[in-house]
Enzyme design. Structure first.
Site, PDB file in Angstrom:
ATOM      1  N   TYR A 151       0.825  -1.222   0.000  1.00  0.00           N
ATOM      2  CA  TYR A 151       0.000   0.000   0.000  1.00  0.00           C
ATOM      3  C   TYR A 151       0.859   1.272   0.000  1.00  0.00           C
ATOM      4  O   TYR A 151       0.670   2.150  -0.862  1.00  0.00           O
ATOM      5  CB  TYR A 151      -0.970  -0.061   1.191  1.00  0.00           C
ATOM      6  CG  TYR A 151      -1.783   1.184   1.398  1.00  0.00           C
ATOM      7  CD1 TYR A 151      -2.908   1.443   0.626  1.00  0.00           C
ATOM      8  CD2 TYR A 151      -1.417   2.113   2.375  1.00  0.00           C
ATOM      9  CE1 TYR A 151      -3.652   2.602   0.823  1.00  0.00           C
ATOM     10  CE2 TYR A 151      -2.156   3.266   2.574  1.00  0.00           C
ATOM     11  CZ  TYR A 151      -3.269   3.513   1.793  1.00  0.00           C
ATOM     12  OH  TYR A 151      -3.990   4.663   1.989  1.00  0.00           O
ATOM     13  N   LYS A 155       1.217   4.256  -3.001  1.00  0.00           N
ATOM     14  CA  LYS A 155       0.908   5.671  -2.735  1.00  0.00           C
ATOM     15  C   LYS A 155       2.108   6.562  -3.078  1.00  0.00           C
ATOM     16  O   LYS A 155       1.933   7.678  -3.580  1.00  0.00           O
ATOM     17  CB  LYS A 155       0.468   5.837  -1.276  1.00  0.00           C
ATOM     18  CG  LYS A 155      -0.859   5.152  -0.980  1.00  0.00           C
ATOM     19  CD  LYS A 155      -1.960   5.776  -1.828  1.00  0.00           C
ATOM     20  CE  LYS A 155      -3.247   5.019  -1.850  1.00  0.00           C
ATOM     21  NZ  LYS A 155      -4.302   5.682  -2.619  1.00  0.00           N
TER      22      LYS A 155
HETATM   23  N1  LIG Z   1      -9.024   6.363   5.541  1.00  0.00           N
HETATM   24  C1  LIG Z   1      -7.818   6.823   5.811  1.00  0.00           C
HETATM   25  O1  LIG Z   1      -7.442   6.984   6.991  1.00  0.00           O
HETATM   26  C2  LIG Z   1      -6.885   7.200   4.675  1.00  0.00           C
HETATM   27  C3  LIG Z   1      -5.642   7.729   5.009  1.00  0.00           C
HETATM   28  C4  LIG Z   1      -4.773   8.108   3.978  1.00  0.00           C
HETATM   29  C5  LIG Z   1      -5.152   7.950   2.654  1.00  0.00           C
HETATM   30  N2  LIG Z   1      -6.365   7.386   2.359  1.00  0.00           N
HETATM   31  C6  LIG Z   1      -6.709   7.225   0.951  1.00  0.00           C
HETATM   32  O2  LIG Z   1      -8.011   7.709   0.740  1.00  0.00           O
HETATM   33  C7  LIG Z   1      -8.676   6.910  -0.250  1.00  0.00           C
HETATM   34  C8  LIG Z   1      -9.992   6.384   0.325  1.00  0.00           C
HETATM   35  O3  LIG Z   1      -9.691   5.627   1.485  1.00  0.00           O
HETATM   36  P1  LIG Z   1     -10.858   4.962   2.349  1.00  0.00           P
HETATM   37  O4  LIG Z   1     -10.249   4.632   3.662  1.00  0.00           O
HETATM   38  O5  LIG Z   1     -12.079   5.773   2.282  1.00  0.00           O
HETATM   39  O6  LIG Z   1     -11.021   3.594   1.565  1.00  0.00           O
HETATM   40  P2  LIG Z   1     -12.252   2.576   1.526  1.00  0.00           P
HETATM   41  O7  LIG Z   1     -11.679   1.210   1.604  1.00  0.00           O
HETATM   42  O8  LIG Z   1     -13.283   2.952   2.527  1.00  0.00           O
HETATM   43  O9  LIG Z   1     -12.817   2.864   0.098  1.00  0.00           O
HETATM   44  C9  LIG Z   1     -12.142   2.496  -1.040  1.00  0.00           C
HETATM   45  C10 LIG Z   1     -13.175   2.246  -2.103  1.00  0.00           C
HETATM   46  O10 LIG Z   1     -12.494   1.734  -3.256  1.00  0.00           O
HETATM   47  C11 LIG Z   1     -13.295   0.697  -3.776  1.00  0.00           C
HETATM   48  N3  LIG Z   1     -12.492  -0.262  -4.538  1.00  0.00           N
HETATM   49  C12 LIG Z   1     -11.635  -1.193  -4.048  1.00  0.00           C
HETATM   50  N4  LIG Z   1     -11.142  -1.921  -5.062  1.00  0.00           N
HETATM   51  C13 LIG Z   1     -11.683  -1.443  -6.201  1.00  0.00           C
HETATM   52  C14 LIG Z   1     -11.560  -1.784  -7.576  1.00  0.00           C
HETATM   53  N5  LIG Z   1     -10.801  -2.827  -7.972  1.00  0.00           N
HETATM   54  N6  LIG Z   1     -12.243  -1.077  -8.486  1.00  0.00           N
HETATM   55  C15 LIG Z   1     -13.043  -0.044  -8.099  1.00  0.00           C
HETATM   56  N7  LIG Z   1     -13.214   0.316  -6.811  1.00  0.00           N
HETATM   57  C16 LIG Z   1     -12.543  -0.379  -5.878  1.00  0.00           C
HETATM   58  C17 LIG Z   1     -13.918   0.031  -2.540  1.00  0.00           C
HETATM   59  O11 LIG Z   1     -15.046  -0.766  -2.872  1.00  0.00           O
HETATM   60  C18 LIG Z   1     -14.238   1.232  -1.681  1.00  0.00           C
HETATM   61  O12 LIG Z   1     -15.536   1.730  -1.923  1.00  0.00           O
HETATM   62  C19 LIG Z   1      -7.701   5.808  -0.628  1.00  0.00           C
HETATM   63  O13 LIG Z   1      -7.053   6.136  -1.834  1.00  0.00           O
HETATM   64  C20 LIG Z   1      -6.726   5.768   0.530  1.00  0.00           C
HETATM   65  O14 LIG Z   1      -5.457   5.343   0.109  1.00  0.00           O
HETATM   66  C21 LIG Z   1      -7.229   7.016   3.344  1.00  0.00           C
END
Ligand SMILES: NC(=O)c1ccc[n+]([C@@H]2O[C@H](COP(=O)([O-])OP(=O)(O)OC[C@H]3O[C@@H](n4cnc5c(N)ncnc54)[C@H](O)[C@@H]3O)[C@@H](O)[C@H]2O)c1
Length: 268
Positions: A151, A155
Site C-alpha cells: 500500500y 501511494k
Molecule cells: N481512511 C484513511 O485513513 C486514509 C488515510 C490516507 C489515505 N487514504 C486514501 O483515501 C482513499 C480512500 O480511502 P478509504 O479509507 O475511504 O477507503 P475505503 O476502503 O473505505 O474505500 C475504497 C473504495 O475503493 C473501492 N475499490 C476497491 N477496489 C476497487 C476496484 N478494484 N475497483 C473499483 N473500486 C474499488 C472500494 O469498494 C471502496 O468503496 C484511498 O485512496 C486511501 O489510500 C485514506
C-alpha cells in the site's frame, strides 16, 4: 467554491469511505457525478440518495472494459468530463509475506487502473474549459510501516505519476494534483464498537498535531478546492490534508528541548 457547479466529475471508490464524501461534496456543489466502484449496492444507494445528477457504474479498475464504461457513462449522460478523482484503493497487504500476485493486485487497483482511466478520459478532459485530475496518496507514502509494504509503495508511486501526468497533460490545460490524507475517520467507525472508537481516537490524538483524525468532508473540501477555479495555477502538487501528521517528527507531540532534559537531569 467557484468552478464546480454544472461540471462533470468521475469519482472512483465513491461508494464508501472518503470517496462517498467526495461524491456527496461534488453533488452538493452542483456538479454531475459518476461514481465507479465494485460495491454495487452501496454505490447504487448513494446515487439514488443524491438530489443532483448522479450515476453509479459498477466498475472494477482492474478491467479495461469497466474503465471504458465509466468514461462512456459520463460522456453519454452528461456530455463530457471535467474532473477525475481517483479515490479507490485496496489496503490488502501482508508486508514481507506478500506474494507477486498480491503486489500485482495492489498496483493494479491503486495505480494502473487510475492511470488507464485518465488516459482513456484524456480527449474529453482536453475539451473541458477547466479540466482537473486529483489522485489520492497517503501519509504512509512517507514512512516505513511495519507489516505494510504494498500500500505505501503504491501511494509513493501515485505521487510520482501525478508529477508526470501534470507535466505532459498541461499542454491540454489539464491540471493534475494529489491529496495526501493521514488518518481519516469513516462512518463505519462511528457506528462500530465504542472500544474500537476509543482506541482509534486515542491513537489519532497522539499521531496528529491537531490531536485528532480528519473527516471525509475535510478531505473532500481539499479535493473540491483543487478542482475549483481558485486552484487555477496549481498543478503537479501534493496537498497534505493530514492535521500535521507528516510534518511531525519521531518525538511526536512530546516537548524534548535540551534545556528541559538538563533541568530534568538536575531534578533527579
Ligand atoms: N481512511 C484513511 O485513513 C486514509 C488515510 C490516507 C489515505 N487514504 C486514501 O483515501 C482513499 C480512500 O480511502 P478509504 O479509507 O475511504 O477507503 P475505503 O476502503 O473505505 O474505500 C475504497 C473504495 O475503493 C473501492 N475499490 C476497491 N477496489 C476497487 C476496484 N478494484 N475497483 C473499483 N473500486 C474499488 C472500494 O469498494 C471502496 O468503496 C484511498 O485512496 C486511501 O489510500 C485514506
Amino acid at each position: 467554491m467557484e468552478g464546480i457547479a454544472g461540471k462533470v466529475a468521475i469519482v472512483t471508490g465513491g461508494a464508501s469511505g472518503i470517496g462517498a464524501g467526495v461524491a456527496r461534496a461534488f453533488a452538493a456543489a452542483g456538479a454531475k457525478v459518476v461514481i465507479g466502484d465494485i460495491l454495487e449496492e452501496a454505490g447504487a444507494a448513494l446515487a439514488a440518495e443524491s438530489e443532483s445528477d448522479c450515476r453509479f457504474v459498477a466498475a472494477d479498475l482492474r478491467r479495461e472494459v469497466d474503465i471504458g464504461k465509466l468514461v462512456d457513462t459520463a460522456v453519454q449522460a452528461f456530455g463530457g468530463i471535467d474532473f477525475i478523482v481517483c479515490v479507490a484503493c485496496t489496503y490488502a497487504d501482508r508486508g514481507v509475506e506478500s506474494g507477486r500476485a498480491e503486489w500485482m493486485n495492489g498496483f493494479d487497483v491503486n495505480l494502473f487502473g487510475h492511470i488507464m482511466l485518465v488516459q482513456r478520459a484524456r480527449p474529453y478532459l482536453a475539451r473541458s474549459s477547466s479540466p482537473s485530475v486529483v489522485n489520492f496518496s497517503s501519509g504512509s507514502a512517507n514512512f516505513a510501516l511495519s507489516g505494510r509494504w504494498i500500500y505505501p509503495a503504491t501511494k509513493a508511486a501515485i505521487e510520482q505519476v501525478t508529477r508526470s501526468q501534470a507535466m505532459d497533460l498541461a499542454a491540454d490545460g489539464i491540471r493534475v494534483n494529489a491529496v495526501q490524507p493521514a488518518w481519516t475517520a469513516k462512518a463505519t467507525l462511528a457506528s462500530g464498537p465504542a472500544e474500537a472508537r476509543e482506541r482509534y481516537n486515542a491513537l489519532a490524538g497522539r499521531l496528529h498535531m491537531l490531536r485528532r483524525a480528519g473527516s471525509a468532508s475535510e478531505v473532500a473540501d481539499a479535493v473540491l478546492f483543487l478542482c475549483s477555479s481558485h486552484a487555477g495555477f496549481v498543478t503537479g502538487s501534493c496537498l497534505r490534508v493530514d492535521g500535521g501528521h507528516t510534518a511531525m517528527g519521531p518525538q511526536g507531540l512530546d516537548r524534548v528541548l535540551p534545556t528541559d532534559l538538563r533541568a530534568a537531569g538536575k531534578a533527579t
